[in-house]
Scaffold this motif. Structure first.
Motif, PDB file in Angstrom:
ATOM      1  N   ASN A 427      38.124  25.476  -8.792  1.00  0.00           N
ATOM      2  CA  ASN A 427      38.681  24.308  -9.494  1.00  0.00           C
ATOM      3  C   ASN A 427      38.389  22.999  -8.761  1.00  0.00           C
ATOM      4  N   CYS A 428      37.187  22.862  -8.221  1.00  0.00           N
ATOM      5  CA  CYS A 428      36.839  21.671  -7.430  1.00  0.00           C
ATOM      6  C   CYS A 428      35.750  20.846  -8.110  1.00  0.00           C
ATOM      7  N   PHE A 429      35.706  19.563  -7.769  1.00  0.00           N
ATOM      8  CA  PHE A 429      34.630  18.673  -8.194  1.00  0.00           C
ATOM      9  C   PHE A 429      34.492  17.572  -7.147  1.00  0.00           C
ATOM     10  N   ARG A 430      33.383  16.868  -7.199  1.00  0.00           N
ATOM     11  CA  ARG A 430      33.107  15.836  -6.196  1.00  0.00           C
ATOM     12  C   ARG A 430      32.766  14.526  -6.893  1.00  0.00           C
ATOM     13  N   VAL A 431      33.334  13.446  -6.405  1.00  0.00           N
ATOM     14  CA  VAL A 431      32.983  12.107  -6.872  1.00  0.00           C
ATOM     15  C   VAL A 431      32.415  11.331  -5.688  1.00  0.00           C
ATOM     16  N   SER A 432      31.322  10.636  -5.934  1.00  0.00           N
ATOM     17  CA  SER A 432      30.692   9.852  -4.869  1.00  0.00           C
ATOM     18  C   SER A 432      30.192   8.539  -5.455  1.00  0.00           C
ATOM     19  N   SER A 433      29.928   7.602  -4.565  1.00  0.00           N
ATOM     20  CA  SER A 433      29.502   6.284  -5.013  1.00  0.00           C
ATOM     21  C   SER A 433      28.760   5.584  -3.895  1.00  0.00           C
ATOM     22  N   ARG A 434      27.732   4.845  -4.267  1.00  0.00           N
ATOM     23  CA  ARG A 434      27.082   3.940  -3.324  1.00  0.00           C
ATOM     24  C   ARG A 434      27.866   2.638  -3.376  1.00  0.00           C
ATOM     25  N   GLY A 435      28.754   2.464  -2.397  1.00  0.00           N
ATOM     26  CA  GLY A 435      29.637   1.309  -2.399  1.00  0.00           C
ATOM     27  C   GLY A 435      28.909   0.039  -2.064  1.00  0.00           C
ATOM     28  N   ARG A 436      29.704  -1.008  -1.929  1.00  0.00           N
ATOM     29  CA  ARG A 436      29.112  -2.310  -1.641  1.00  0.00           C
ATOM     30  C   ARG A 436      28.570  -2.395  -0.223  1.00  0.00           C
ATOM     31  N   SER A 437      29.074  -1.520   0.677  1.00  0.00           N
ATOM     32  CA  SER A 437      28.574  -1.556   2.049  1.00  0.00           C
ATOM     33  C   SER A 437      28.075  -0.194   2.516  1.00  0.00           C
ATOM     34  N   LYS A 438      28.732   0.897   2.084  1.00  0.00           N
ATOM     35  CA  LYS A 438      28.320   2.238   2.501  1.00  0.00           C
ATOM     36  C   LYS A 438      28.694   3.248   1.431  1.00  0.00           C
ATOM     37  N   ALA A 439      28.193   4.472   1.600  1.00  0.00           N
ATOM     38  CA  ALA A 439      28.451   5.522   0.616  1.00  0.00           C
ATOM     39  C   ALA A 439      29.851   6.088   0.801  1.00  0.00           C
ATOM     40  N   HIS A 440      30.484   6.478  -0.321  1.00  0.00           N
ATOM     41  CA  HIS A 440      31.790   7.106  -0.293  1.00  0.00           C
ATOM     42  C   HIS A 440      31.724   8.382  -1.116  1.00  0.00           C
ATOM     43  N   SER A 441      32.354   9.439  -0.624  1.00  0.00           N
ATOM     44  CA  SER A 441      32.350  10.710  -1.323  1.00  0.00           C
ATOM     45  C   SER A 441      33.704  11.391  -1.131  1.00  0.00           C
ATOM     46  N   HIS A 442      34.223  11.983  -2.214  1.00  0.00           N
ATOM     47  CA  HIS A 442      35.498  12.690  -2.152  1.00  0.00           C
ATOM     48  C   HIS A 442      35.360  14.020  -2.887  1.00  0.00           C
ATOM     49  N   SER A 443      35.671  15.114  -2.201  1.00  0.00           N
ATOM     50  CA  SER A 443      35.737  16.429  -2.826  1.00  0.00           C
ATOM     51  C   SER A 443      37.203  16.716  -3.139  1.00  0.00           C
TER      52      SER A 443
END
Length: 506
Positions: A427-443
C-alpha cells in the motif's frame, strides 16, 4: 428451581449485563418488541433443531432452557436485526408468541427508539394505478416522509442536546452557537416544504404534479451554504469539547438513550447535509417513473437542474471553507515552506493520515495547488494544529510513482518502517519533485489498498489540473498580436519541461 433457571437464561439472552432496555409506555410498543423477541427465539430454536434425522427430546424433559437458547450469539443477532429494520422495509407473517417473563417498566421516552418503515401502498386500501405510477407515488411518499423525519430529528436536537447543555452550563452559549450553527433556521424551511407536499395529496392520497412545487421551493436551500460552511469548524470544536469529562458524559448518556437510535450528536448535525444530497437522487427516481404525457414531464428536468446547481454551489462553498480552515491550522517551521500555491488554493482534494518511510504518522493535505505533509499537534487551547513537515510540493511539478505490493524494500530506503519485520512493502507510493533549489522525494504508506488507490486517483487529478492551469496561465501571457513562432516555442517548452512549468507558476 426450574422456573428460576429458565428465567435466568431468558434474561441473559435479552442483553449483556449492564445493558439498559427502555420500554415505551404504550401497549403497541410492548407488543411490537415482544413479537420481535419471540420471532428471534423461534428462529434460534429452529436453528438448534436443524439436524432433523436425530430424535430431539421434548423441552419439558430438560432441566432448563439453557440447553435450548444459547445466551452468547443472540444479543449480536438482535443488534443486527435492529440496524436492518431501521433502513429496510419488509413484511413478515405473524407468528404465535412464546410466553415471556414480565419485565419491569422503565420511564417512557417521548421519542421512538426506531422508526416504522411504511410505504405509500400501506396507506391506501385500494387503487387502480399502473406499476409505474405506483412506483412514482412511492418515491413522492418517500420524499414527504423524509421531510417529516428530518423535522423530527432537528427538533429533537434542539430539545435534547442544545437546550439542556445550555441550561446545565455544560457549554457556553457561544460554543453551542458555533457547533449548532444555523440549524434552528432549517426547521421552518422544511416544515414549509412538508406542508406544500401534504396539500398536493388528493382524496385518494395520490400526488399529481410535484415538480412546480419543488421548483418554487428549492431556492430556499441557499440557506444550506451558511450551515454547511460552518460544519468544518463545528466538528473541530465538538471534538475538542468531547475531551472534557462533563461534555463526554452528557453526550454518552444521550447516545445510550432510546431517542438517539444509537446516533451521536454529530450524526444528527450532519443530517441536513445528507438530506440535501438526496434530493437529486429522489428527483431522478420520480423522473424515471413519470409517463411522457404527464404534466410533470416538462418541469422535472428544470427542477433537477436547479437542485443539482444548488448542491454544487454548496459543495464549492463548503470546500472553500474547509480549505481556509486547514490553511489557518498550518504551522510553518521555515519561511521557505510558505508556498504561494498553498495560499492560492481554493479547495482540498483530500486529506488524511499516511505513514512516512521513517515510520512517522503524518497528516497529509492535498490542496488544489500543493501537497503538504504535516505532523499533528495540539496548541494550548486544545485545538489541533498541523506542523509542516519538510518542504511542500507544488502539484504541477509532482512526479507520482506507484510502488507495487510485494516489492523488496532493498537499499535501506524504507528502513523497515513499511515492512513490519518482513522484506515486502504494501500500500505504498512515492511522490517526488524537482524543487526550486533541490529535489524532494517522499515515500508514503496508506492504511489499506483502498485508501492508497484513493490517494493515487486524487493525486493524478491534482497533477493534471495544476499543469493545465499553469499552461493556461503561461499562454495568457502571450497576446494575440505576439509572434506566432514565439507562441509555438513557449507551448512546446511547457509540454516538455516540468521545471519550466514550475517556474511560470511562480
Amino acid at each position: 428451581m426450574e422456573v428460576e433457571e429458565s428465567g435466568e437464561a431468558r434474561t441473559s439472552w435479552l442483553g449483556a449485563p449492564g445493558e439498559k432496555h427502555v420500554v415505551p409506555c404504550d401497549h403497541a410498543g410492548d407488543e411490537e418488541e415482544d413479537e420481535e423477541e419471540g420471532e428471534m427465539m423461534l428462529d434460534h430454536m429452529k436453528d438448534s433443531e436443524e439436524p432433523s434425522n436425530k430424535r430431539v427430546k421434548p423441552v419439558a424433559k430438560s432441566n432448563s432452557l439453557t440447553g435450548v437458547i444459547t445466551p452468547v450469539k443472540t444479543p449480536a443477532l438482535k443488534r443486527i436485526g435492529q440496524s436492518i429494520s431501521r433502513s429496510i422495509s419488509f413484511r413478515t407473517e405473524a407468528r404465535p408468541l412464546p410466553p415471556a417473563p414480565i419485565r419491569p417498566r422503565s420511564k417512557a421516552s417521548s421519542f421512538p427508539r426506531r422508526r416504522n418503515s411504511q410505504c405509500w401502498s400501506d396507506t391506501v386500501e385500494s387503487h387502480d394505478l399502473t406499476a409505474k405510477e405506483i412506483k412514482r407515488q412511492e418515491v413522492i411518499y418517500e420524499l414527504t416522509q423524509g421531510e417529516r423525519q428530518l423535522i423530527e430529528d432537528l427538533s429533537l436536537v434542539k430539545k435534547v442536546y442544545y437546550e439542556p447543555m445550555l441550561k446545565l452550563d455544560i457549554m457556553t452559549e457561544s460554543e453551542l452557537g458555533q457547533i449548532f450553527g444555523t440549524l434552528d433556521s432549517l426547521i421552518p424551511l422544511h416544515e414549509d416544504l412538508l406542508e406544500r407536499l401534504e396539500r398536493l395529496r388528493g382524496s385518494e392520497k395520490t400526488v399529481g404534479e410535484v415538480a412546480p412545487t419543488l421548483v418554487s421551493w428549492f431556492p430556499c436551500l441557499d440557506a444550506y451554504i451558511t450551515y454547511c460552511c460552518n460544519q468544518v469548524g463545528a466538528k473541530a470544536l465538538l471534538d475538542q469539547k468531547k475531551q472534557e469529562k462533563r461534555v463526554e458524559h452528557f453526550l454518552r448518556l444521550c447516545q445510550e438513550s432510546s431517542f438517539s437510535r444509537k446516533l451521536d450528536l454529530w450524526n444528527f448535525l450532519d443530517l441536513p447535509r445528507s438530506r440535501l444530497v438526496k434530493y437529486p437522487l429522489l428527483l431522478k427516481e420520480i423522473q424515471k417513473c413519470t409517463p411522457q404525457d404527464h404534466p410533470d414531464e416538462d418541469t422535472l428536468p428544470d427542477a433537477l437542474e436547479l437542485i443539482q446547481g444548488i448542491v454544487a454551489e454548496v459543495n464549492n462553498k463548503t470546500g472553500e471553507a474547509e480549505c481556509q480552515f486547514y490553511r489557518r491550522g498550518l504551522v510553518y517551521l521555515e519561511e521557505s515552506q510558505r508556498l504561494p500555491e498553498i495560499q492560492q488554493s481554493r479547495f482540498l482534494y483530500c486529506h488524511g493520515e499516511l505513514k512516512s518511510n521513517r515510520g512517522q504518522r503524518l497528516h497529509v493535505f492535498l490542496f488544489e495547488l500543493a501537497l503538504v505533509l504535516t505532523r499533528p499537534e495540539d496548541n494550548r487551547d486544545g485545538f489541533q494544529m498541523f506542523q509542516v513537515y519538510r518542504q511542500p510540493l507544488p502539484n504541477a511539478s509532482i512526479n507520482l510513482e506507484e510502488i507495487p505490493d510485494g516489492e523488496a524494500a532493498g537499499g535501506g530506503t524504507f528502513r523497515g518502517a513499511f515492512t513490519g519485520g518482513n522484506d515486502k512493502v504494501k500500500n505504498c507510493f512515492r511522490v517526488s519533485s524537482r524543487g526550486r533549489s533541490k529535489a524532494h522525494s517522499h515515500s508514503l504508506q496508506a492504511n489499506d489498498s483502498f485508501s492508497r488507490q484513493q490517494w493515487i486517483t486524487c493525486l493524478r487529478q491534482a497533477i493534471v489540473q495544476s499543469r493545465d492551469r499553469t499552461a493556461q496561465t503561461s499562454q495568457s501571457q502571450f497576446s494575440p498580436h505576439s509572434d506566432p513562432a514565439l507562441y509555438h516555442i513557449a507551448e512546446l517548452s511547457l509540454s516538455s519541461d516540468t521545471e519550466t512549468a514550475d517556474h511560470t507558476s511562480r
